[in-house]
Design a protein around this motif. Structure first.
Motif, mmCIF file in Angstrom:
data_model
loop_
_atom_site.group_PDB
_atom_site.id
_atom_site.type_symbol
_atom_site.label_atom_id
_atom_site.label_comp_id
_atom_site.label_asym_id
_atom_site.label_seq_id
_atom_site.Cartn_x
_atom_site.Cartn_y
_atom_site.Cartn_z
ATOM 1 N N TYR A 63 -19.382 52.543 17.984
ATOM 2 C CA TYR A 63 -20.839 52.550 17.807
ATOM 3 C C TYR A 63 -21.239 52.422 16.329
ATOM 4 C CZ TYR A 63 -21.224 54.310 22.640
ATOM 5 O OH TYR A 63 -21.174 54.453 23.988
ATOM 6 N N SER A 64 -20.259 52.482 15.399
ATOM 7 C CA SER A 64 -20.574 52.458 13.958
ATOM 8 C C SER A 64 -20.266 51.071 13.384
ATOM 9 C CB SER A 64 -19.728 53.498 13.214
ATOM 10 O OG SER A 64 -19.837 54.756 13.843
ATOM 11 N N LYS A 90 -14.922 55.948 20.548
ATOM 12 C CA LYS A 90 -16.207 55.362 20.959
ATOM 13 C C LYS A 90 -17.229 55.451 19.821
ATOM 14 C CE LYS A 90 -17.853 55.310 25.179
ATOM 15 N NZ LYS A 90 -17.473 54.168 26.007
ATOM 16 N N GLN A 91 -17.196 56.589 19.083
ATOM 17 C CA GLN A 91 -18.137 56.717 17.959
ATOM 18 C C GLN A 91 -17.827 55.659 16.900
ATOM 19 O OE1 GLN A 91 -20.714 58.478 18.411
ATOM 20 N NE2 GLN A 91 -19.931 59.552 20.207
ATOM 21 N N HIS A 119 -15.747 58.898 11.281
ATOM 22 C CA HIS A 119 -15.214 59.102 12.640
ATOM 23 C C HIS A 119 -13.713 58.791 12.685
ATOM 24 C CE1 HIS A 119 -18.889 60.179 14.593
ATOM 25 N NE2 HIS A 119 -19.513 59.123 14.119
ATOM 26 N N ASN A 178 -13.670 59.987 22.635
ATOM 27 C CA ASN A 178 -15.013 60.115 22.069
ATOM 28 C C ASN A 178 -15.064 59.624 20.625
ATOM 29 O OD1 ASN A 178 -17.797 60.998 22.062
ATOM 30 N ND2 ASN A 178 -17.112 62.691 20.765
ATOM 31 N N LYS A 183 -10.036 63.299 25.990
ATOM 32 C CA LYS A 183 -11.494 63.066 26.022
ATOM 33 C C LYS A 183 -12.034 63.085 24.589
ATOM 34 C CE LYS A 183 -12.581 62.982 30.463
ATOM 35 N NZ LYS A 183 -12.698 61.642 30.969
ATOM 36 N N ARG A 184 -11.480 64.010 23.748
ATOM 37 C CA ARG A 184 -11.929 64.081 22.342
ATOM 38 C C ARG A 184 -11.485 62.825 21.588
ATOM 39 N NH1 ARG A 184 -9.219 69.088 20.108
ATOM 40 N NH2 ARG A 184 -10.327 68.583 18.186
#
Lengths: 441, 88
Positions: free
Chosen positions: B63-64, B59-60, B74, B56, B52-53
């Motif tokens: 988003y960048s 995904k970050q 990230h 995440n 999950k980490r």
């Protein structure tokens, strides 16, 4: 109905079926009204000299030498501000014991607005129901149906939407309503003191089914008056479009047309699109938004009626009973508003899209966990937490009895995330997590 | 990982809604690196929270802006997380 001074009276009907009759006549137009043995009828087919009329009250007892007269015009509705607060039948005649409405007489069933004359929908319509406002946000000028099983409380949901929606005028088109449903709508609107902004056109199960074919056009003619002439935001509620389509199939089958899928007429798509395409946002400010109900037979969305509806409308809202919380919810998996991206995160808070997406993803994780549980597998800690989240999410956001504003819905979403998950488990953009993740939980 | 990072594109996110081919190729290669890496866990229960980490951070990165400072930050964080459980 008035008649002309020197009117031709036909007395030779060549064919009679249960809902239609045919005769040879001259100078007759499509959709023109007529009287057959005193019963109202409408031209539905012209082939050479042969004219077929659909008789709204049914043809039982009509002799082959019955008097047939044509009115020379299609059905009309008298429109004015006096329509507000009134209940009418399929022909636009008062049902509530009040006087006939005086106003400009307009033909019903006119064309829809030229697309180049429309403005792209961009204004939010809130309903207070999170399954709609949060997950499937509605926009003025949108057309969207509720897909529901016949035993689900879709008319109650429609009444809730009517009372809560922030719009100027609501037009209800009720087709095949039971008397209970009719009285329910009447009482709910009356008790809420909202009658002055609601106009209702009602066909009940006691009325001939064919009459209900006029209801959507009546409702939309009234809607066009308020949206075009008065620049108002008008919400049109049509229930139940499945019964409307059934009436179409009755007429079509009785006219010996070759039935298409599920005994529906081959023109079903056009017939439905003619109604739904009236949804529009005008550049001058007025709008017509259509929310309809399409009941499903045994949940079958492949049936011709929901199938064709799905191609025309901009999404669908699915009602489902959540057995775990014992309430009817808006199913997040099968529901979709295709225009929500025009307003979410723009007219609503910036984090709306991510909260919506994340909640539905976690709800999907819960569905997987439930499948594991049902198949006898051990659940992980994460699975347990998704199940707890799903229960609360259904109760606090998906249930149709929820009535909160959109910002509260988004905040509720964040508080549910914080209660059940760690920030890295939700996968939301880091800046939004820093800004909105509840600090105390 | 491939589902969350490559297949689930966020159409509502201003950055993730459009993915240039160069960036898509880079991200796919990073995900495939994870596939080819060996990891060691004390118990099965540790696997899900760990990934999950990982997801995440991926995904970050999605988003960048590609190759921005935020993207690099990230990515560094992702490398650290991978190093925690990576078999040497």
């Amino acid at each position: 109905m008035e008649t002309k001074a020197f009117q031709k009276i036909y007395t030779k009907i060549t064919q009679i079926t249960k809902a239609t009759c045919s005769l040879n006549a001259e100078d007759v137009g499509y959709e023109e009204l007529a009287s057959v043995n005193g019963r109202l009828a409408q031209v539905v087919k012209i082939q050479g000299a042969s004219v077929t009329l659909q008789v709204f009250g049914g043809t039982e007892g009509i002799p082959s030498n019955a008097e047939v007269t044509f009115y020379g015009r299609p059905p009309t509705l008298k429109v004015s501000d006096d329509l507000a607060g009134r209940f009418f039948n399929s022909f636009g005649m008062p049902l509530d014991g009040g006087p006939e409405v005086e106003g400009e007489e307009r033909e019903i069933g006119g064309p829809s607005v030229n697309p180049v004359r429309r403005k792209q929908p961009s204004e939010l319509i809130t309903t207070g129901i999170a399954g709609i406002d949060l997950n499937n946000t509605l926009v003025t000028g949108q057309k969207i149906p509720f897909f529901a099983d016949p035993d689900q409380p879709f008319n109650q949901v429609m009444a809730l939407v009517a009372l809560r929606a922030k719009c100027n005028m609501i037009i209800l088109g009720g087709m095949g309503l039971t008397n209970d449903d009719y009285l329910y709508f009447k009482n709910v609107f009356d008790n809420a003191g909202a009658l002055d902004r609601i106009v209702s056109f009602v066909n009940t199960t006691e009325d001939p089914p064919v009459e209900r074919l006029l209801v959507p056009d009546m409702a939309l003619t009234a809607a066009e008056y308020f949206a075009v002439d008065k620049n108002q935001d008008v919400l049109v509620l049509l229930t139940d479009m499945t019964l409307y389509a059934d009436a179409l199939s009755i007429v079509s089958n009785r006219m010996d047309q070759i039935p298409s899928k599920d005994s529906m007429p081959g023109s079903l798509y056009s017939d439905l699109a003619k109604i739904y395409e009236k949804a529009v946002q005008f550049p001058e400010g007025g709008s017509i938004t259509i929310i309809a109900v399409t009941t499903l037979s045994g949940g079958d969305i492949t049936h011709a009626i929901p199938d064709n509806t799905g191609y025309i409308t901009e999404g669908q809202l699915f009602l489902r009973r959540d057995t775990e919380i014992g309430k009817v919810v808006i199913d997040p998996f099968r529901s979709l508003s295709r225009l929500k991206q025009l307003v979410i995160g723009k007219r609503t808070r910036e984090d709306h899209p991510q909260v919506m997406n994340t909640a539905v993803r976690l709800y999907a994780d819960a569905a997987n966990a439930r499948t594991k549980l049902e198949n006898g597998f051990d659940l992980t800690d994460y699975d347990e937490r998704t199940l707890n989240f799903a229960r609360e999410y259904s109760e606090k956001l998906l249930a149709i009895d929820v009535n909160i504003d959109i910002t509260t819905m988004i905040n509720t979403g964040w508080s549910l995330f914080a209660r059940h998950f760690k920030p890295e488990e939700v996968g939301i953009r880091a800046e939004l997590v820093e800004k909105y993740w509840p600090k105390q939980e | 990982v491939i589902d969350f990072v490559i297949l689930q594109q966020d159409a509502f996110d201003p950055v993730d809604r459009v993915t240039p081919m160069k960036r898509q190729k880079y991200m796919l290669e990073r995900v495939l690196d994870v596939y080819e890496t060996g990891f060691e866990f004390n118990s099965f229960e540790d696997v899900n929270p760990y990934f999950k980490r990982v997801i995440n951070e991926f995904k970050q990165m999605n988003y960048s802006e590609y190759e921005s400072d935020r993207f690099s930050k990230h990515e560094e964080e992702l490398n650290k997380i991978i190093d925690e459980k990576k078999i040497a």
